[in-house]
Design a protein around this motif. Structure first.
Motif: not given
Length: 171
Positions: A72-86
């Motif tokens: 239920x903590x929807x904000x928990x994923x907002x600051x996750x660092x991500x990296x992709x190609x593309x």
């Protein structure tokens, strides 16, 4: 150069999810386990030099954030660092998707306009479909101009569940 990815499996209300992070804890891929072939195809595109997957030795920040999201903590994923190609265009679409807050939906044209390419709705759709980081890069929040749910790599039932979950947690 071969990319080392650390793998975790998260049981969730919408099925088991594979989470891949790098050694620094940056989220590189997140996909439903029953779509493993899709994830493999996207990894080949994003890591042409190859990759190796090892089991994670401890829960990652991504695992903890996804667990909190489903609780239920929807904000928990907002600051996750991500990296992709593309491509640069794909990365612009994925960055714009991260600006769409939980509980909201936008149309492909809205994302196209947000990245300064108002006529590129189909290209936005293609980039959306090539997103290797489900949920965190919230491609489930894009709907058709008519307001109807449109395709989702994880299946429309999952897309509906995610949208309903987010709206319920914000109510």
């Amino acid at each position: 150069m071969t990319q080392l990815l650390l793998s975790e499996t998260l049981p969730s209300p919408v099925g088991a999810i594979t989470i891949l992070t790098d050694a620094a804890g940056v989220l590189r891929a997140l996909e439903f386990e029953d779509y493993h072939d899709r994830m493999e195809r996207l990894l080949r595109l994003h890591y042409p030099g190859g990759w190796r997957v090892d089991p994670a030795s401890a829960p990652s920040d991504a695992m903890r954030a996804m667990t909190a999201y489903f609780a239920g903590d929807l904000a928990a994923i907002e600051a996750l660092p991500t990296a992709t190609g593309g491509t640069a265009f794909q990365r612009a679409v994925w960055a714009a998707l991260r600006d769409v807050r939980a509980g909201r939906t936008v149309a492909y044209g809205d994302i196209a306009a947000a990245i300064g390419r108002p006529g590129a709705m189909r290209a936005v759709g293609m980039a959306n479909g090539a997103n290797p980081i489900a949920i965190v890069v919230p491609c489930h929040r894009i709907i058709g101009r008519s307001g109807m749910l449109t395709g989702y790599a994880g299946g429309l039932a999952r897309k509906q569940w995610l949208l309903t979950h987010e709206r319920a947690m914000l109510a």
